[in-house]
Motif scaffolding. Structure first.
Motif, PDB file in Angstrom:
ATOM      1  N   PHE A 232       0.812  -1.222   0.000  1.00 33.57           N
ATOM      2  CA  PHE A 232       0.000   0.000   0.000  1.00 33.57           C
ATOM      3  C   PHE A 232       0.844   1.269   0.000  1.00 33.57           C
ATOM      4  N   HIS A 233       2.083   1.187   0.452  1.00 34.65           N
ATOM      5  CA  HIS A 233       2.954   2.353   0.577  1.00 34.65           C
ATOM      6  C   HIS A 233       3.647   2.631  -0.761  1.00 34.65           C
ATOM      7  N   ALA A 234       4.079   3.879  -0.985  1.00 34.58           N
ATOM      8  CA  ALA A 234       4.786   4.227  -2.220  1.00 34.58           C
ATOM      9  C   ALA A 234       6.025   3.368  -2.412  1.00 34.58           C
ATOM     10  N   PHE A 235       6.657   2.961  -1.318  1.00 36.14           N
ATOM     11  CA  PHE A 235       7.813   2.063  -1.416  1.00 36.14           C
ATOM     12  C   PHE A 235       7.397   0.773  -2.128  1.00 36.14           C
ATOM     13  N   GLY A 236       6.234   0.238  -1.742  1.00 38.08           N
ATOM     14  CA  GLY A 236       5.773  -1.012  -2.329  1.00 38.08           C
ATOM     15  C   GLY A 236       5.290  -0.869  -3.753  1.00 38.08           C
TER      16      GLY A 236
END
Length: 612
Positions: free
Chosen positions: A299-303
Motif C-alpha cells: 500500500f505504501h509508495a515504497f511497495g
C-alpha cells in the motif's frame, strides 16, 4: 553555454583566461566587455558553491500508462514469473498477470464502475493486491491505497475523503477481521444485495469485493468478479488502452502518517512509470533478470513504485514472503527463491540481520535497498557482512514526489552508499534553503526543496494543504533538514520539526543516532528532544538493546565522550522494547515524543528520573 561552463574543469580555466586577456592592451570598449564577462563567470563560480542541482537525465521520459507498461512487459518477458505469493502458493507469469488484470478490469466495468471511479484496496501483501493494482490501471480507474492496519474509523475517513465507490478487501489477516470491521461501520451490508450498498456512514461505497471462498452477505467473491466479464468486454479493455491519459491521476497514495493524519497526494501514470523506471535502473534491475524479496507492504509508495512498478519496468520477479512483515519468512524466501535483491526499511533490516546471525542460512543476495527512513552506516556495514551482500543502496524520497528523489548510483563507493542517500534523480531539480528561503552553501543544512515531473499534482480536494506544500514557483517543500554535498550527493539530518534546539544549539538527531548505533549493545536508536526549563530542550536517546545487554545513562555518556560535542551527548536515556511504527516500517517519532513527554510529566510529579 551555461551548462557547458558550469563544469569545474572548464569554468575556472576560462576565468583565468579572461583575467589574462584583460591584462593585455585592449580598447576601452573591449576591456569593458571582457570585464563584464569576467564578473558573470565569477558569479557562476559562486553559484556552483550553492546547494542547487539540476540533473537533466540521460534518457527521455516516456509518455506511458501503467497498463501499457504491463502490456509491454508481457510482450518482452511473457513466460517469466512476475509474482510469487508464498503464503498463497500462487505464481503467475507476466502474460498471466496481463490476462488476469484485463479480466478483473472487465469485471469491474460489468459491475458498473467507470473510468475515473475510485477503487480502494484494503489488504495485506497478497496476489490479489498486485492484480487489483494492474486492473485499475488497465481499466482507467483510480486506485486508492489503504493501510491494511487501519481500523474502522480510519478506514471510514479514507473512503469518505476521496469518495471510494468499490472496495477490494481481505477477509481476515492476523487479528483483524476486515468484514466485521466493515459491518461495524455499515451494518446495512448484511441485508443488501452485492453491489447495492446504501450506507449513511459510507455514502459513496456501493461495492465490496473479497478474495475469500466464504459466502459473505452483501459482497462479491473476487474470483466471481474475475470470471464475470465476457470476451467482448475483455477485448473492450484492451481497446481502451490508447484512450487512458498518461497524465491522468491513477493513484491516491495516502501518506504514511509519521507526523500526523494522512493526506492523499495524487499520482499520475506518467510519474509512476518514469520514477519507477529510474529507480529500477539505479538498483541494477536492467543488468539481468533479478528476483526481488519485498519486505514492506504494497500500500505504501515504497511497495507500489520502488518495488512493484520497478519490477514491471525491468521484468524482475517479485516475491512476497508473507502477507505481513516476518523476518523469518523473509529469510526463508531469500533462501528458497534465491532472491538477488532485498528491499525494505532500516528497522526491517535490523530484525533480519539479527535473525540471520542466529539461523546462519545459506543465502547469497547481491543487493539490499533501504528506504522509508534513514539507515545508519553501521547498519549498512552489518547488512553487507551478515547477509553476504555485494552492495547496499539508499533511496530517499516521499509520497509527494511519487517515491524517490535521491538514490545510490551504480558505481558508488562505500561512503556514498552508506553515509549519503545517493545522487539526485534524473530530470529533477533540488535546492536546500534556509528559513528565509535563501539557497544555502553546499554542505550547509537547510530544508530540501524539489521540482520536476514527479511532484504530486496536489492533495486530493485539499487546496489549502497543497499550497502549503508547493509554491507558485512549483518548488515542493519536503520538510526535511538536508545537506547537499559538493559532489551532488545528499544527506538527511532529520525532519525540520524533529531538530533538537538545546540552549540555542541545533542538534540533528540523525548524527547522534548514527554514532549511538555503533555501540555493541545497541540494536536501534532514535533521538528526540524533550522539554527543559532552562535549555528549552535536552537530548533524549531512546534505544532498543541487543539480547543480553544492559546500558545505563552513565555508560552512554562515557561512550559518547570524545566522540560527540558535549551539547550533543544525551542527558536522558530511555530503554524501549519496541518503537511506534507505521505499517510500512517507518518510526512515528511524533508518537515517541508524545509517549516520552507523558512519562516525564508523570515521573516529575514523584521526582523520578527518566534514565531506566
Amino acid at each position: 553555454m551555461f551548462a557547458l561552463f558550469m563544469s569545474d574543469n572548464l569554468l575556472i580555466p576560462f576565468i583565468v583566461y579572461l583575467n589574462s586577456a584583460i591584462e593585455c592592451r585592449l580598447s576601452p570598449l573591449l576591456e569593458m566587455m571582457w570585464r563584464r564577462n569576467l564578473e558573470i563567470f565569477k558569479c557562476l563560480v559562486k553559484f556552483r558553491n550553492y546547494s542547487y542541482l539540476h540533473n537533466p537525465g540521460s534518457e527521455p521520459l516516456r509518455s506511458l500508462t501503467i497498463g501499457k507498461l504491463l502490456e509491454e512487459s508481457a510482450q518482452k518477458y511473457g513466460e517469466r514469473t512476475a509474482l510469487v505469493s508464498r503464503s498463497q502458493n500462487k505464481r503467475f507469469t507476466y502474460q498471466e498477470a496481463l490476462d488476469q488484470a484485463d479480466r478483473l478490469a472487465a469485471g469491474f466495468r460489468t459491475l458498473g464502475l467507470n473510468m475515473g471511479d475510485r477503487i480502494g484496496i484494503w489488504a495485506p501483501n497478497i496476489a490479489e493486491w498486485y492484480l487489483t493494482h494492474m486492473a485499475c490501471a488497465r481499466g482507467g480507474f483510480v486506485l486508492v491505497n489503504i493501510n491494511p492496519a487501519y481500523q474502522p474509523m480510519e478506514l471510514q475517513a479514507c473512503i469518505n475523503s476521496v469518495g471510494v465507490k468499490a472496495l477490494v478487501c481481505a477477509h481476515k489477516f492476523k487479528d483483524d477481521n476486515y468484514y466485521e470491521h466493515l459491518l461495524k461501520l455499515a451494518p446495512e451490508i448484511q441485508k443488501c444485495q452485492a453491489g447495492r450498498l446504501f450506507s449513511k456512514a459510507l455514502p459513496t461505497l456501493e461495492t465490496i469485493i473479497v478474495p475469500s471462498d466464504e459466502e459473505l452477505s452483501g459482497t462479491f467473491k473476487y474470483d466471481d468478479v474475475v470470471n464475470l466479464a465476457s470476451e467482448v468486454e475483455i477485448q473492450n479493455i484492451r481497446n481502451l488502452q490508447n484512450f487512458i491519459n498518461p497524465d491522468g491521476v491513477c493513484h491516491l497514495q495516502f501518506t504514511s502518517g509519521t507526523t500526523g493524519v494522512p493526506k492523499s497526494p495524487q499520482q499520475t501514470h506518467f510519474q509512476i512509470v518514469n520514477n519507477s523506471y529510474s529507480i529500477g535502473k539505479r538498483n541494477e534491475l536492467d543488468k539481468r533478470h533479478h528476483t526481488l524479496c519485498m519486505l514492506g507492504p504494497f500500500f505504501h509508495a515504497f511497495g507500489t513504485v520502488i518495488v512493484l512498478c520497478s519490477a514491471v519496468n525491468h521484468g524482475a520477479t517479485l516475491v512476497l514472503p508473507a502477507p505481513g512483515y516476518d523476518p523469518d519468512k523473509a529469510l526463508d524466501a531469500i533462501r528458497d527463491e534465491k532472491c538477488s535483491v532485498i528491499l525494505g526499511t532500516p528497522t526491517m533490516y535490523v530484525d533480519i540481520v539479527n535473525r540471520q546471525k542466529i539461523r546462519q542460512e545459506n543465502i547469497n543476495p547481491e543487493i539490499a535497498v533501504s528506504g522509508g527512513a534513514c539507515c545508519s552506516p553501521h547498519l549498512f556495514r552489518e547488512m553487507k557482512e551478515i547477509l553476504k551482500l555485494k552492495k547496499v543502496k539508499s533511496v530517499y524520497g516521499l509520497t509527494e514526489v511519487t517515491a524517490v528523489a535521491f538514490q545510490s548510483l551504480y558505481d558508488d563507493d562505500e561512503y556514498q552508499s552508506t553515509s549519503t542517500v545517493g545522487y539526485v534523480g534524473d530530470h529533477l531539480e533540488v535546492k536546500v534553503v534556509d528559513e528565509k528561503g535563501h539557497t544555502v552553501p553546499r554542505g550547509t543544512p537547510g530544508e530540501l526543496l524539489i521540482r520536476g515531473y514527479s511532484t504530486t499534482l496536489g492533495y486530493w480536494q485539499n487546496e489549502e494543504k497543497t499550497k502549503e506544500l508547493i509554491g507558485p514557483d512549483k518548488w515542493l517543500r519536503t520538510g526535511d533538514q538536508f545537506i547537499l554535498e559538493e559532489n551532488g550527493y545528499g544527506k538527511v539530518v532529520g525532519r525540520l520539526k524533529e531538530m533538537v534546539i538545546r540552549g540555542g544549539e541545533n542538534i540533528f538527531p540523525a548524527e547522534v543516532e548514527d554514532f549511538l548505533n555503533t555501540h555493541p549493545g545497541i540494536l536501534e536508536t532514535h533521538v528526540i528532544g524533550v522539554p527543559h526549563e532552562r535549555l528549552g530542550e535536552e537530548v533524549c536517546a531512546c534505544v532498543r538493546l541487543r539480547p543480553g545487554h544492559q546500558l545505563t545513562l552513565d555508560d552512554l555518556k562515557l561512550f559518547c565522550k570524545g566522540n560527540l560535542a558535549n551539547f550533543k551527548i544525551p542527558s536522558k536515556l530511555k530503554i524501549v522494547e519496541s518503537f511506534p511504527k507505521t505499517t510500512s516500517g517507518k518510526i512515528q517519532k511524533y508518537k515517541l515524543i508524545n509517549n516520552i513527554n507523558k512519562e516525564i510529566n508523570l515521573r516529575s510529579k514523584v521526582n523520578l528520573p527518566i534514565s531506566d
